[in-house]
Design an enzyme around this catalytic site. Structure first.
Site, PDB file in Angstrom:
ATOM      1  N   ASP A 148      36.315  24.597   1.709  1.00  0.00           N
ATOM      2  CA  ASP A 148      37.141  23.946   0.910  1.00  0.00           C
ATOM      3  C   ASP A 148      37.790  25.080  -0.132  1.00  0.00           C
ATOM      4  OD1 ASP A 148      37.323  21.101   1.145  1.00  0.00           O
ATOM      5  OD2 ASP A 148      34.733  21.340   1.015  1.00  0.00           O
ATOM      6  N   HIS A 194      40.380  24.149   4.715  1.00  0.00           N
ATOM      7  CA  HIS A 194      41.199  22.863   3.821  1.00  0.00           C
ATOM      8  C   HIS A 194      41.834  23.513   2.512  1.00  0.00           C
ATOM      9  CE1 HIS A 194      40.868  18.838   1.560  1.00  0.00           C
ATOM     10  NE2 HIS A 194      41.971  19.154   1.677  1.00  0.00           N
ATOM     11  N   ASP A 234      37.523  12.842   4.576  1.00  0.00           N
ATOM     12  CA  ASP A 234      36.887  13.901   3.766  1.00  0.00           C
ATOM     13  C   ASP A 234      36.683  13.183   2.384  1.00  0.00           C
ATOM     14  OD1 ASP A 234      35.831  15.999   2.183  1.00  0.00           O
ATOM     15  OD2 ASP A 234      37.446  17.270   2.582  1.00  0.00           O
TER      16      ASP A 234
END
Length: 219
Positions: free
Chosen positions: A34, A67, A179
């Site tokens: 992330d 991501h 997510d």
């Protein structure tokens, strides 16, 4: 077959090595990285995630699921291509127009990487339909991006169902990843709606037995 992408966002500092090895042993399918820049979302994880992704690349052969929650998508793509990710996902909302979306999709593909596009909870799923034939994955955020450990937004189930229907109507081979707030309670509904990749962070990393949770999520 449902796959699990474990978010390393909540891995404790100083316990990275032990945790990454344990996750690999527990058979996570991907490490979910992330990346936040403090602009597109409040939190800034940029430097830590570059370090962690580079470290994982050295010790593990498991694929990296990157991501990007950033404003400057192209710069972040350039930074993270160095760790040879399996897929790079950027946010539809980070692009100024459709042309930029297509440009980023092509740029990632030109660098021999799979491409995903993510949508925030408030973005209508219809906005991504025209891009579906050109990407490998669509990531639906089921919490507002930028923070770990949030509560799953139940009205996102309908969004997943609509996307699944569209994928089938267009006869596409496309992964649907979800997510945000994914745990043993929320996973069954999400899978039933059409998701085939679950991103889970705190539900796995905070558990005593990583494998038990991962196995249960995959069922």
């Amino acid at each position: 077959m449902v796959e699990v992408s474990t978010s390393i966002l909540s891995v404790k500092k100083g316990e990275e090595s032990k945790t990454f090895f344990a996750l690999e042993t527990a058979k996570t399918d991907y490490f979910h990285i992330d990346i936040m820049d403090g602009k597109f979302v409040e939190k800034d994880t940029y430097d830590r995630m570059i370090q962690n992704a580079s470290y994982i690349k050295r010790i593990s052969s498991l694929p990296l699921d990157v991501h990007l929650m950033v404003k400057d998508v192209k710069a972040a793509i350039d930074d993270f291509l160095a760790v040879e990710p399996n897929i790079i996902t950027f946010h539809l909302e980070a692009c100024k127009n459709k042309e930029e979306v297509y440009e980023m999709i092509q740029y990632i593909k030109d660098n021999h990487c799979k491409v995903g596009v993510a949508v925030k909870p408030n973005t209508k799923i219809e906005e991504i339909y025209e891009f579906l034939p050109y990407i490998h994955m669509c990531l639906i955020m089921t919490v507002e991006p930028g923070k770990g450990g949030q509560t799953f937004l139940t009205d996102m189930i309908h969004k997943i169902e609509k996307l699944k229907k569209q994928v089938e109507e267009q006869n596409l081979e496309l992964d649907i990843e979800v997510d945000g707030g994914i745990n043993l309670k929320t996973a069954p509904e999400v899978k039933k709606a059409g998701t085939n990749i679950l991103v889970a962070g705190t539900a796995i990393v905070m558990a005593k037995d990583f494998k038990a949770i991962i196995d249960e999520l995959k069922k």
